[in-house]
Scaffold this motif. Structure first.
Motif, PDB file in Angstrom:
ATOM      1  N   THR A 183     -12.326   8.461  -0.277  1.00 61.48           N
ATOM      2  CA  THR A 183     -11.469   8.077   0.836  1.00 61.48           C
ATOM      3  C   THR A 183     -10.117   8.751   0.664  1.00 61.48           C
ATOM      4  OG1 THR A 183     -10.629   6.150  -0.364  1.00 61.48           O
ATOM      5  CG2 THR A 183     -12.606   5.820   0.990  1.00 61.48           C
ATOM      6  N   ARG A 184      -9.268   8.613   1.640  1.00 63.12           N
ATOM      7  CA  ARG A 184      -7.926   9.195   1.535  1.00 63.12           C
ATOM      8  C   ARG A 184      -7.171   8.590   0.350  1.00 63.12           C
ATOM      9  NH1 ARG A 184      -3.440   8.575   6.357  1.00 63.12           N
ATOM     10  NH2 ARG A 184      -1.634   9.436   5.268  1.00 63.12           N
ATOM     11  N   ARG A 185      -7.361   7.314   0.128  1.00 65.39           N
ATOM     12  CA  ARG A 185      -6.721   6.656  -1.001  1.00 65.39           C
ATOM     13  C   ARG A 185      -7.266   7.210  -2.318  1.00 65.39           C
ATOM     14  NH1 ARG A 185      -4.573   2.000  -0.280  1.00 65.39           N
ATOM     15  NH2 ARG A 185      -6.048   1.490   1.384  1.00 65.39           N
ATOM     16  N   MET A 220       0.825  -1.196   0.000  1.00 64.21           N
ATOM     17  CA  MET A 220       0.000   0.000   0.000  1.00 64.21           C
ATOM     18  C   MET A 220       0.864   1.253   0.000  1.00 64.21           C
ATOM     19  SD  MET A 220      -2.767  -1.329  -0.355  1.00 64.21           S
ATOM     20  CE  MET A 220      -3.647   0.207  -0.335  1.00 64.21           C
ATOM     21  N   ILE A 221       0.199   2.391  -0.241  1.00 68.09           N
ATOM     22  CA  ILE A 221       0.867   3.684  -0.382  1.00 68.09           C
ATOM     23  C   ILE A 221       1.629   4.038   0.886  1.00 68.09           C
ATOM     24  CG2 ILE A 221       0.427   6.116  -0.840  1.00 68.09           C
ATOM     25  CD1 ILE A 221      -2.237   5.110  -2.148  1.00 68.09           C
ATOM     26  N   THR A 222       2.817   4.591   0.705  1.00 65.62           N
ATOM     27  CA  THR A 222       3.669   4.994   1.809  1.00 65.62           C
ATOM     28  C   THR A 222       3.698   6.510   1.916  1.00 65.62           C
ATOM     29  OG1 THR A 222       5.651   5.155   0.452  1.00 65.62           O
ATOM     30  CG2 THR A 222       5.116   2.979   1.362  1.00 65.62           C
ATOM     31  N   PRO A 223       4.197   7.075   3.027  1.00 70.05           N
ATOM     32  CA  PRO A 223       4.333   8.527   3.126  1.00 70.05           C
ATOM     33  C   PRO A 223       5.161   9.117   2.003  1.00 70.05           C
ATOM     34  CG  PRO A 223       4.580   7.516   5.287  1.00 70.05           C
ATOM     35  CD  PRO A 223       4.502   6.397   4.295  1.00 70.05           C
ATOM     36  N   ALA A 224       6.133   8.368   1.496  1.00 66.46           N
ATOM     37  CA  ALA A 224       6.961   8.884   0.396  1.00 66.46           C
ATOM     38  C   ALA A 224       6.123   9.139  -0.847  1.00 66.46           C
ATOM     39  CB  ALA A 224       8.090   7.901   0.085  1.00 66.46           C
ATOM     40  N   TRP A 267      -6.697   5.022   5.321  1.00 66.47           N
ATOM     41  CA  TRP A 267      -6.655   4.987   3.865  1.00 66.47           C
ATOM     42  C   TRP A 267      -8.013   4.695   3.255  1.00 66.47           C
ATOM     43  CZ3 TRP A 267      -3.208   7.268   1.212  1.00 66.47           C
ATOM     44  CH2 TRP A 267      -1.885   7.366   1.670  1.00 66.47           C
ATOM     45  N   ASP A 268      -8.794   3.883   3.908  1.00 68.68           N
ATOM     46  CA  ASP A 268     -10.082   3.496   3.334  1.00 68.68           C
ATOM     47  C   ASP A 268     -11.266   4.051   4.130  1.00 68.68           C
ATOM     48  OD1 ASP A 268      -9.100   1.816   1.129  1.00 68.68           O
ATOM     49  OD2 ASP A 268      -8.316   0.567   2.748  1.00 68.68           O
ATOM     50  N   ARG A 274      -4.910  17.860   4.819  1.00 67.26           N
ATOM     51  CA  ARG A 274      -5.755  17.873   6.019  1.00 67.26           C
ATOM     52  C   ARG A 274      -6.074  16.452   6.476  1.00 67.26           C
ATOM     53  NH1 ARG A 274     -10.411  20.599   7.803  1.00 67.26           N
ATOM     54  NH2 ARG A 274     -11.202  19.433   9.613  1.00 67.26           N
ATOM     55  N   MET A 275      -6.354  15.562   5.530  1.00 63.70           N
ATOM     56  CA  MET A 275      -6.653  14.174   5.889  1.00 63.70           C
ATOM     57  C   MET A 275      -5.435  13.496   6.508  1.00 63.70           C
ATOM     58  SD  MET A 275      -8.928  13.010   2.574  1.00 63.70           S
ATOM     59  CE  MET A 275      -9.574  11.532   3.339  1.00 63.70           C
ATOM     60  N   CYS A 276      -4.245  13.835   5.979  1.00 64.74           N
ATOM     61  CA  CYS A 276      -3.013  13.271   6.556  1.00 64.74           C
ATOM     62  C   CYS A 276      -2.795  13.787   7.971  1.00 64.74           C
ATOM     63  CB  CYS A 276      -1.818  13.623   5.669  1.00 64.74           C
ATOM     64  SG  CYS A 276      -1.850  12.854   4.039  1.00 64.74           S
ATOM     65  N   GLN A 277      -3.025  15.076   8.169  1.00 70.56           N
ATOM     66  CA  GLN A 277      -2.840  15.662   9.502  1.00 70.56           C
ATOM     67  C   GLN A 277      -3.803  15.064  10.519  1.00 70.56           C
ATOM     68  OE1 GLN A 277      -3.387  19.791   8.500  1.00 70.56           O
ATOM     69  NE2 GLN A 277      -1.198  20.137   8.126  1.00 70.56           N
ATOM     70  N   ASP A 278      -5.034  14.786  10.060  1.00 76.68           N
ATOM     71  CA  ASP A 278      -6.039  14.213  10.962  1.00 76.68           C
ATOM     72  C   ASP A 278      -5.929  12.701  11.082  1.00 76.68           C
ATOM     73  OD1 ASP A 278      -6.941  16.771  11.240  1.00 76.68           O
ATOM     74  OD2 ASP A 278      -8.706  16.538   9.961  1.00 76.68           O
ATOM     75  N   LYS A 279      -4.913  12.135  10.400  1.00 80.57           N
ATOM     76  CA  LYS A 279      -4.675  10.692  10.455  1.00 80.57           C
ATOM     77  C   LYS A 279      -5.913   9.882  10.037  1.00 80.57           C
ATOM     78  CE  LYS A 279      -0.991  10.642  13.922  1.00 80.57           C
ATOM     79  NZ  LYS A 279      -0.543  11.991  13.644  1.00 80.57           N
TER      80      LYS A 279
END
Length: 653
Positions: free
Chosen positions: A553-555, A203-207, A592-593, A584-589
């Motif tokens: 979703t975030r993904r 799955m997708i990584t922070p990079a 992914w789904d 914003r979604m990354c900051q709010d954790k």
């Protein structure tokens, strides 16, 4: 120290899977250390699904009757491993064929156990054939690896294709957990077989997210280009080895890292891949028709030739598997790609080739110069890689198997490529070097503008430029065709928005989009200029984004934002809004789904609507410097001044 644990399971070997799997229950029983991950699994029908999995390290495998141990690569757990149990060869299978019956005693008895392991091609030692016993045509054959004997090509029943990711046959293994003094290993005893493809991606990584946020400024801004010792070696080899043949084509050697390598005989690997290809060709009539047409074309043109009988047993050879790929923007157009990364005995052809320095002109630079003058022109080098020939002494590294005239009922013949091919790590560098060498050879014979066009305004095989007058454009087109023809490069698919220039180019050399274009009627024909939509009649870049249906979703947000190609930053202010939502979604954790939070959903829906309206806006400039830090502005200034050949006094910072 824990007592040893053993688990009896079947194993299968997939020579086309890039991942190794273990049954989750088996991993649990062994007590192996696991790390939770999510995987994106693509099945043989190209369907994609997300599955929960665990990453397992430190596994070992050995044949049920062998003491030789093989370390497995990183392995992932699955709830089940799809396989057809009826395809498992047994001692009875061996006894059914006269040429294999002597192997019956070496086959393990049928056991009551689960399919518990799938070994992918990322464990090449397990795939390496040690011995092969073949029969007559259409009979199964036996193959021995370090894990034992297997029978390939036998099936007691047909494969049930209703199961979308079912994976062929399997064999018996024993998994055993042993506890050394400092580190736990898992030992597996197994026999093997080849099966169908299952592709897996983590799955997708922070990079991956950082790449999206930083995608506005991806070009190289520094004037200093670092050249490694390997790059120097590449340039020296090509400079010393390039020569022009009597027929006009340029010939270059394969740029090996060292002297010509002595590679193992991998013909058996190529034979297996050809059998897999043959199965697909028989199932898909259109694929078969397109594939045969492509192969017949390269043979007819002389890009490939059949190896004479007297040279078949030459020692310095390498066989390259191949497969067909359809162009996503050109339905029905197939390109056969040669898999030079295919490994055999832990090596591949690409591992021995130098890639050379990056000789490709910058995308931003080519596009900027395309917008500089009043008359814009695009063209293409026909089959660019194949126009540069390979030195005869290196051609046997480019052997491949194929059926003459596409007759799959006849035994395959041995061919070899005589040109630099798609799939070789060295080919892009060789093609770029050859094109720039051709331009340099034209200095003094052709105008400076023409030489500069060939040297600086091609992005691989696509040429884009613009000039201030129709006369200059007409002369450039004429000279560029003549210059390229001196090296047997064919410039074609010309596109221009200027009717006068268009009239001077032979109709057969025009792209289809303009061959029947009536400018007087104001037809708004669109063409892709290095991935950017260009309206030919209005001579403007436009953006028409076709957003695929992704879940909210975030993904899904990441996939949508990353899908917009904007190398010049024309729509950066609009894309920025999408990136802000993702940030914003990354900051709010947000998971992914997980669905978009209620406060973000209206903003996302409004942004998606804005994307659909992009084609209605005439966006010709952006407040890039207002949105960028001072360092980005300075780098952009340096890039534009260098690419546009501006004096410092003419640049506003």
């Amino acid at each position: 120290m824990e007592p040893d644990k053993e688990v009896l399971v079947y194993a299968l070997l997939d020579s086309q899977s890039d991942t190794t799997f273990i049954l989750k229950d088996a991993a649990v029983t062994l007590g192996a250390r696991k790390e939770s991950v999510k995987l994106k699994v693509s099945t043989i029908t190209s369907k994609t699904k997300v599955v929960n999995s665990q990453r397992v390290q430190g596994l070992q495998v050995r044949g049920i009757s062998s003491d030789t141990k093989i370390k497995l690569p990183t392995t992932y757990t699955r709830d089940y491993i799809p396989a057809n149990r009826s395809h498992i060869p047994t001692r009875t299978t061996a006894k059914s064929w006269p040429h294999l019956e002597h192997l019956a005693d070496e086959m393990s008895p049928e056991l009551d156990c689960e399919v518990g392991l799938l070994i992918g091609y990322n464990c090449p030692q397990a795939l390496l054939p040690r011995d092969v016993i073949s029969g007559n045509e259409n009979q199964p054959y036996a193959q021995k690896s370090v894990l034992g004997w297997s029978i390939i090509g036998y099936s007691s029943t047909g494969v049930d294709y209703d199961h979308e990711d079912e994976i062929g046959v399997s064999h018996r293994i024993i998994i055993k957990k042993v506890q050394p003094a400092t580190k736990a290993f898992t030992e597996l005893k197994s026999e093997v077989h080849f099966v169908y493809r299952t592709q897996v991606k983590e799955m997708i990584t922070p990079a991956d997210i950082l790449k999206v946020f930083e995608a506005d400024f991806t070009e190289k801004f520094s004037e200093e280009v670092l050249i490694s010792q390997e790059d120097i070696k590449f340039l020296v080899k090509l400079k010393e080895g390039i020569k022009q043949k009597p027929n006009g084509h340029y010939e270059m050697p394969l740029p090996f890292k060292e002297e010509k390598p002595s590679l193992p005989n991998n013909k058996v690997c190529a034979q297996h891949r050809l059998r897999c290809l043959g199965k697909r060709l028989k199932k898909d009539n259109q694929y078969h028709k397109d594939y045969v047409a492509f192969m017949e074309d390269i043979i007819t043109r002389g890009d490939a030739e059949k190896v004479p009988e007297s040279e078949l047993n030459d020692r310095t050879t390498w066989y390259i598997p191949h497969h067909g790929v359809y162009h996503p923007q050109k339905p029905g157009k197939i390109r056969v790609v040669f898999d030079c990364s295919a490994k055999f005995q832990n090596t591949s052809l690409n591992e021995h080739l130098l890639t050379g320095p990056d000789l490709t002109n910058t995308l931003v630079g080519v596009l900027c110069r395309f917008r500089k003058g009043r008359v814009a022109i695009m063209c293409d080098v026909e089959r660019m890689f194949h126009q540069f020939h390979v030195a005869p002494s290196d051609q046997d590294y480019l052997r491949f198997l194929w059926w003459e005239r596409g007759d799959m009922e006849a035994p395959p013949s041995v061919f070899r490529m005589k040109v630099h091919l798609f799939g070789a790590a060295s080919s892009p560098g060789c093609a770029n070097f050859g094109l720039k060498h051709l331009a340099a050879e034209g200095e003094g014979k052709f105008s400076e503008a023409t030489v500069r066009f060939i040297q600086r305004n091609f992005y691989v095989d696509d040429g884009l430029t613009s000039l201030d007058s129709e006369e200059e454009a007409i002369e450039l087109v004429r000279e560029a065709r003549d210059l390229c023809n001196t090296g047997k490069l064919h410039l074609h698919k010309f596109i221009t928005s200027n009717k006068k220039v268009l009239a001077t180019i032979p109709k057969q050399e025009l792209a289809e989009v303009v061959a029947d274009l009536d400018m007087a009627l104001g037809e708004h024909k669109m063409e892709r200029a290095l991935g950017v939509q260009w309206c030919i009649s209005s001579d403007k870049f436009q953006f028409k984004v076709r957003v695929k249906d992704h879940p909210f979703t975030r993904r899904g947000v990441l996939s949508t934002v990353a899908s917009i190609f904007d190398p010049l930053g024309f729509v950066a202010p609009i894309i920025l809004k999408g990136k802000q939502i993702l940030q914003r979604m990354c900051q709010d954790k947000v998971g992914w789904d997980e669905q978009l939070p209620d406060d973000l959903r209206p903003r996302w829906e409004a942004w998606l609507q804005d994307l659909h309206n992009l084609s209605l806006t005439k966006l010709t400039t952006i407040p890039r410097l207002e949105l960028s830090a001072a360092v980005v502005a300075t780098r952009s200034s340096d890039l534009l001044r260098r690419e546009m050949k501006m004096e410092e006094s003419s640049v506003l910072v």
